[in-house]
Design a protein around this motif. Structure first.
Motif, PDB file in Angstrom:
ATOM      1  N   SER A 130      -8.770 -28.687 -40.646  1.00 35.03           N
ATOM      2  CA  SER A 130      -9.485 -27.584 -40.012  1.00 35.03           C
ATOM      3  C   SER A 130     -10.821 -28.044 -39.458  1.00 35.03           C
ATOM      4  N   ASN A 153      -5.443 -24.999 -29.473  1.00 34.61           N
ATOM      5  CA  ASN A 153      -4.653 -25.572 -30.573  1.00 34.61           C
ATOM      6  C   ASN A 153      -5.293 -25.352 -31.943  1.00 34.61           C
ATOM      7  N   THR A 154      -6.028 -24.254 -32.091  1.00 33.78           N
ATOM      8  CA  THR A 154      -6.594 -23.934 -33.406  1.00 33.78           C
ATOM      9  C   THR A 154      -6.192 -22.513 -33.785  1.00 33.78           C
ATOM     10  N   GLY A 158     -10.172 -21.747 -38.679  1.00 33.58           N
ATOM     11  CA  GLY A 158     -10.414 -23.114 -38.260  1.00 33.58           C
ATOM     12  C   GLY A 158      -9.242 -24.061 -38.349  1.00 33.58           C
ATOM     13  N   ARG A 159      -8.064 -23.565 -38.709  1.00 29.44           N
ATOM     14  CA  ARG A 159      -6.930 -24.462 -38.900  1.00 29.44           C
ATOM     15  C   ARG A 159      -6.504 -25.105 -37.584  1.00 29.44           C
ATOM     16  N   ILE A 160      -6.277 -26.386 -37.632  1.00 26.58           N
ATOM     17  CA  ILE A 160      -5.893 -27.165 -36.451  1.00 26.58           C
ATOM     18  C   ILE A 160      -4.380 -27.291 -36.398  1.00 26.58           C
ATOM     19  N   CYS A 161      -3.814 -26.981 -35.240  1.00 27.78           N
ATOM     20  CA  CYS A 161      -2.386 -27.200 -35.019  1.00 27.78           C
ATOM     21  C   CYS A 161      -2.206 -28.679 -34.685  1.00 27.78           C
ATOM     22  N   PHE A 183      -7.785 -35.730 -33.785  1.00 29.75           N
ATOM     23  CA  PHE A 183      -8.157 -34.474 -33.139  1.00 29.75           C
ATOM     24  C   PHE A 183      -8.611 -34.691 -31.702  1.00 29.75           C
ATOM     25  N   ARG A 197     -11.914 -17.322 -29.819  1.00 32.12           N
ATOM     26  CA  ARG A 197     -12.514 -18.625 -30.094  1.00 32.12           C
ATOM     27  C   ARG A 197     -13.783 -18.886 -29.274  1.00 32.12           C
TER      28      ARG A 197
END
Length: 243
Positions: A130, A153-154, A158-161, A183, A197
């Protein structure tokens, strides 16, 4: 996200070598007997548990002692950017900086440019990866307010795909560079559903087109950051939603 392979030399591969089976009574499920079994890896990568033998008490004690030693955090130098370390997660801060971004989406096209980024807090954990944005340029404190990551892509919190991005399998201080590369060297492909966002009159696509065109020079427009109901201390403590 489309990513670049950061190399397998960053990761110490682990494989199952043995398994312990515990037997107990159905009434209270307490273990009264145990067996240890060898584990073999087949050509397809599927592990097979072999025939067992009774557990040797001293061998079990030695095994548990080794596991405890390996699980304990190793003493190491902590860079200024490291904010928190636990057995489940590593958290660090990135100073505001000019860094390259990559886009590959219908609305923006395939574009890349070096653009300004705000201060960022990254968290690599067993539960996921994240990122959060900061208003301040200095190292954050426990009271620092976190903001939504202004990136595609988040997900929420805050989680990142990660997608096809290549990130380290390790979660430790030495792997921080690999997590950041995974990232920043990946292509942003789409905004994810969820919270807003970026604060921009014409939306996130217009915002990032302006960023890629160099409209903001070397200063990230902090008025575009969207505040979250979350402090750094709450993130470290594992507030519900960021675990």
């Amino acid at each position: 996200m489309k990513g670049l392979d950061i190399g397998s030399d960053r990761v110490d591969e682990l494989a199952a070598t043995s398994a312990i089976l515990l037997y107990g009574r159905h009434q209270d499920r307490s273990a009264v007997y145990g067996t240890v079994h060898p584990v073999t890896q087949g050509k397809s990568g599927r592990a097979t548990i072999g025939a067992g033998r009774p557990i040797d008490r001293m061998a079990l004690v030695d095994c548990l002692r080794e596991l405890a030693q390996n699980a304990a955090p190793k003493a190491e130098f902590l860079p200024e950017t490291v904010l928190a370390v636990s057995q489940e997660a590593v958290m660090w801060w990135c100073r505001p900086a000019m860094r390259r971004v990559f886009f590959d989406c219908q609305e923006i096209g395939r574009r890349s440019a070096v653009v300004p980024h705000p201060g960022l807090v990254f968290r690599a954990a067993s539960s996921g990866f994240s990122v959060f944005a900061l208003q301040d340029d200095s190292r954050p404190t426990p009271e620092s307010k976190l903001h939504e990551p202004p990136y595609f892509n988040t997900w929420d919190w805050g989680r990142i795909c990660i997608g096809s991005a290549h990130v380290p399998k390790r979660i430790d201080i030495e792997a921080i560079g690999g997590w950041e590369d995974g990232f920043f060297e990946s292509a942003f492909t789409h905004p994810n559903h969820g919270n807003k966002r970026v604060s921009h009159a014409n939306g996130e696509f217009a915002f990032w087109k302006e960023m890629l065109d160099g409209k903001y020079g070397e200063q990230f427009p902090k008025d575009a950051l969207v505040p979250m109901d979350l402090t750094l201390a709450e993130l470290i403590a594992g507030k519900q939603g960021v675990r």
